[in-house]
Design a protein around this motif. Structure first.
Motif, PDB file in Angstrom:
ATOM      1  N   ASP A 115       1.092 -18.658  10.373  1.00  0.00           N
ATOM      2  CA  ASP A 115      -0.056 -18.454   9.489  1.00  0.00           C
ATOM      3  C   ASP A 115       0.384 -18.697   8.034  1.00  0.00           C
ATOM      4  N   PRO A 116      -0.389 -19.475   7.282  1.00  0.00           N
ATOM      5  CA  PRO A 116       0.008 -19.759   5.895  1.00  0.00           C
ATOM      6  C   PRO A 116       0.121 -18.502   5.022  1.00  0.00           C
ATOM      7  N   ASN A 117      -0.544 -17.419   5.419  1.00  0.00           N
ATOM      8  CA  ASN A 117      -0.461 -16.176   4.631  1.00  0.00           C
ATOM      9  C   ASN A 117       0.629 -15.228   5.105  1.00  0.00           C
ATOM     10  N   ILE A 118       1.455 -15.668   6.033  1.00  0.00           N
ATOM     11  CA  ILE A 118       2.476 -14.764   6.565  1.00  0.00           C
ATOM     12  C   ILE A 118       3.400 -14.271   5.439  1.00  0.00           C
ATOM     13  N   VAL A 119       3.723 -12.979   5.486  1.00  0.00           N
ATOM     14  CA  VAL A 119       4.679 -12.389   4.535  1.00  0.00           C
ATOM     15  C   VAL A 119       6.052 -12.429   5.195  1.00  0.00           C
ATOM     16  N   ILE A 120       7.007 -13.050   4.525  1.00  0.00           N
ATOM     17  CA  ILE A 120       8.340 -13.214   5.115  1.00  0.00           C
ATOM     18  C   ILE A 120       9.376 -12.459   4.278  1.00  0.00           C
ATOM     19  N   ALA A 121      10.207 -11.686   4.962  1.00  0.00           N
ATOM     20  CA  ALA A 121      11.332 -11.021   4.308  1.00  0.00           C
ATOM     21  C   ALA A 121      12.631 -11.556   4.899  1.00  0.00           C
ATOM     22  N   LEU A 122      13.617 -11.758   4.042  1.00  0.00           N
ATOM     23  CA  LEU A 122      14.959 -12.148   4.472  1.00  0.00           C
ATOM     24  C   LEU A 122      15.840 -10.906   4.395  1.00  0.00           C
ATOM     25  N   ALA A 123      16.548 -10.605   5.495  1.00  0.00           N
ATOM     26  CA  ALA A 123      17.424  -9.431   5.518  1.00  0.00           C
ATOM     27  C   ALA A 123      18.856  -9.873   5.803  1.00  0.00           C
ATOM     28  N   GLY A 124      19.760  -9.597   4.872  1.00  0.00           N
ATOM     29  CA  GLY A 124      21.189  -9.849   5.062  1.00  0.00           C
ATOM     30  C   GLY A 124      21.802  -8.579   5.627  1.00  0.00           C
ATOM     31  N   ASN A 125      21.963  -8.550   6.946  1.00  0.00           N
ATOM     32  CA  ASN A 125      22.368  -7.296   7.604  1.00  0.00           C
ATOM     33  C   ASN A 125      23.896  -7.164   7.690  1.00  0.00           C
ATOM     34  N   LYS A 126      24.326  -5.970   8.060  1.00  0.00           N
ATOM     35  CA  LYS A 126      25.745  -5.564   8.177  1.00  0.00           C
ATOM     36  C   LYS A 126      26.389  -5.449   6.806  1.00  0.00           C
ATOM     37  N   SER A 127      25.623  -4.979   5.831  1.00  0.00           N
ATOM     38  CA  SER A 127      26.156  -4.823   4.477  1.00  0.00           C
ATOM     39  C   SER A 127      27.274  -3.785   4.418  1.00  0.00           C
ATOM     40  N   ASP A 128      27.399  -2.983   5.464  1.00  0.00           N
ATOM     41  CA  ASP A 128      28.529  -2.025   5.520  1.00  0.00           C
ATOM     42  C   ASP A 128      29.864  -2.739   5.727  1.00  0.00           C
ATOM     43  N   LEU A 129      29.852  -3.970   6.240  1.00  0.00           N
ATOM     44  CA  LEU A 129      31.108  -4.691   6.507  1.00  0.00           C
ATOM     45  C   LEU A 129      31.532  -5.491   5.276  1.00  0.00           C
ATOM     46  N   SER A 130      31.651  -4.811   4.146  1.00  0.00           N
ATOM     47  CA  SER A 130      31.872  -5.533   2.882  1.00  0.00           C
ATOM     48  C   SER A 130      33.201  -6.278   2.871  1.00  0.00           C
ATOM     49  N   GLU A 131      34.201  -5.770   3.616  1.00  0.00           N
ATOM     50  CA  GLU A 131      35.509  -6.443   3.624  1.00  0.00           C
ATOM     51  C   GLU A 131      35.462  -7.764   4.388  1.00  0.00           C
ATOM     52  N   ARG A 132      34.428  -7.946   5.200  1.00  0.00           N
ATOM     53  CA  ARG A 132      34.294  -9.209   5.952  1.00  0.00           C
ATOM     54  C   ARG A 132      33.182 -10.100   5.414  1.00  0.00           C
ATOM     55  N   ARG A 133      32.635  -9.720   4.256  1.00  0.00           N
ATOM     56  CA  ARG A 133      31.514 -10.482   3.691  1.00  0.00           C
ATOM     57  C   ARG A 133      31.929 -11.922   3.381  1.00  0.00           C
ATOM     58  N   VAL A 134      31.099 -12.887   3.789  1.00  0.00           N
ATOM     59  CA  VAL A 134      31.311 -14.286   3.397  1.00  0.00           C
ATOM     60  C   VAL A 134      30.100 -14.857   2.663  1.00  0.00           C
ATOM     61  N   ILE A 135      28.956 -14.175   2.726  1.00  0.00           N
ATOM     62  CA  ILE A 135      27.763 -14.675   2.026  1.00  0.00           C
ATOM     63  C   ILE A 135      27.471 -13.733   0.870  1.00  0.00           C
ATOM     64  N   ASP A 136      27.631 -14.239  -0.367  1.00  0.00           N
ATOM     65  CA  ASP A 136      27.424 -13.317  -1.481  1.00  0.00           C
ATOM     66  C   ASP A 136      25.938 -13.093  -1.741  1.00  0.00           C
ATOM     67  N   THR A 137      25.697 -11.923  -2.315  1.00  0.00           N
ATOM     68  CA  THR A 137      24.323 -11.458  -2.521  1.00  0.00           C
ATOM     69  C   THR A 137      23.514 -12.468  -3.326  1.00  0.00           C
ATOM     70  N   GLU A 138      24.140 -12.987  -4.384  1.00  0.00           N
ATOM     71  CA  GLU A 138      23.401 -13.844  -5.310  1.00  0.00           C
ATOM     72  C   GLU A 138      22.924 -15.134  -4.635  1.00  0.00           C
ATOM     73  N   THR A 139      23.781 -15.723  -3.820  1.00  0.00           N
ATOM     74  CA  THR A 139      23.410 -16.958  -3.107  1.00  0.00           C
ATOM     75  C   THR A 139      22.142 -16.750  -2.287  1.00  0.00           C
ATOM     76  N   ALA A 140      22.140 -15.658  -1.520  1.00  0.00           N
ATOM     77  CA  ALA A 140      20.995 -15.380  -0.654  1.00  0.00           C
ATOM     78  C   ALA A 140      19.773 -14.991  -1.478  1.00  0.00           C
ATOM     79  N   GLN A 141      20.016 -14.220  -2.523  1.00  0.00           N
ATOM     80  CA  GLN A 141      18.911 -13.765  -3.373  1.00  0.00           C
ATOM     81  C   GLN A 141      18.227 -14.947  -4.064  1.00  0.00           C
ATOM     82  N   ASN A 142      19.024 -15.893  -4.553  1.00  0.00           N
ATOM     83  CA  ASN A 142      18.458 -17.086  -5.205  1.00  0.00           C
ATOM     84  C   ASN A 142      17.653 -17.913  -4.213  1.00  0.00           C
ATOM     85  N   TYR A 143      18.215 -18.076  -3.014  1.00  0.00           N
ATOM     86  CA  TYR A 143      17.474 -18.814  -1.982  1.00  0.00           C
ATOM     87  C   TYR A 143      16.136 -18.112  -1.708  1.00  0.00           C
TER      88      TYR A 143
END
Ligand code: GDP
Length: 176
Positions: free
Chosen positions: A114-142
Motif C-alpha cells: 500500500d502506498p500509505n504503508i508506514v515503514i520502520a527500520l529496526a537495527g536489532n541486537k544493539s546489546d552486542l556492541s562489541e560485535r557491531r559492524v553497522i554503525d548507527t549513522e549509516t543506517a540512520q542516514n539511509y
C-alpha cells in the motif's frame, strides 16, 4: 478490561527481514515481555496481537504477522505485506548482509505494498556492541533518505522495543 478504551484503531503490521535478525524475538518482547535465547525459527508466519494505549482516548491494536526470513518462504511474503498498514523491517547490527536484505525489503514494499504503508527500520541486537559492524549513522542516514522511522533495538535487553511500536502507532492515521 472493562474500562472504555476510547477509540480503538486496528492495524495490520508485518515483520520482514533476514532470518535470525530477531523478528520473532522483537514480537515476543513487545507482546509478552519475554526473551528466549534458544527460540525455534518461525515456520511460514506467526500471528499475534498487542494493544497500545496512546492516550486515554486512543488505543491502537496491532495485528502482527511475523514472517519467516528463510529464502524458501519468500514467495509467501506478499500475502502478508499486501494488505499491511505498517511494516517493521529488521536487520542485525552484527550482520552486514542483513542491512542489504532490509533495503531490498524496503524497495519491495515501496513497489508492491500500500502506498500509505508506514515503514520502520529496526537495527536489532544493539546489546552486542562489541560485535557491531553497522554503525548507527549509516543506517540512520539511509532511513532518513528512504522516509523510514528508525530505531536500534535489543529484544534481549528490551531496549527501544516499546518505543519502536509506539512511534509506529503515532504515525498511523488516527483521525477517522
Ligand atoms: P528471526 O528469525 O528474525 O525471527 O530471529 P529470532 O527472533 O528467532 O532470533 C534469532 C536469534 O537471535 C535467537 O537466538 C535469539 O535469541 C537471538 N536474538 C534475537 N534478538 C536479540 C537481541 O536483541 N540480542 C541478542 N544478543 N540476541 C538476540
Amino acid at each position: 478490561n472493562s474500562q472504555a478504551p476510547g477509540k480503538l484503531f486496528q492495524f495490520k503490521l508485518v515483520l520482514l527481514g533476514e532470518s535470525a535478525v530477531g523478528k520473532s524475538s522483537l514480537v515476543l518482547r513487545f507482546v509478552k515481555d519475554q526473551f528466549d535465547d534458544y527460540r525455534e525459527s518461525t515456520i511460514g508466519a506467526a500471528f499475534l496481537t498487542q494493544t497500545i494505549a496512546l492516550d486515554e482516548n486512543t488505543t491502537v491494536k496491532f495485528e502482527i504477522w511475523d514472517t519467516a526470513g528463510q529464502e524458501r518462504y519468500k514467495s509467501l511474503a506478499p500475502m502478508y505485506y499486501r494488505n499491511a498498514n505498517c511494516a517493521v523491517v529488521v536487520y542485525d547490527i552484527t550482520q552486514p548482509s542483513s542491512l542489504e536484505k532490509a533495503k531490498s525489503w524496503v524497495n519491495e514494499l515501496k513497489r508492491q505494498a500500500d502506498p500509505n504503508i508506514v515503514i520502520a527500520l529496526a537495527g536489532n541486537k544493539s546489546d552486542l556492541s562489541e560485535r557491531r559492524v553497522i554503525d548507527t549513522e549509516t543506517a540512520q542516514n539511509y532511513a532518513a533518505d528512504a522516509g523510514l522511522l528508525f530505531f536500534e533495538t535489543s529484544a534481549k535487553k528490551s531496549t527501544n522495543v516499546n518505543e519502536l511500536f509506539t512511534s509506529i502507532a503515532r504515525k498511523m492515521p488516527l483521525d477517522q
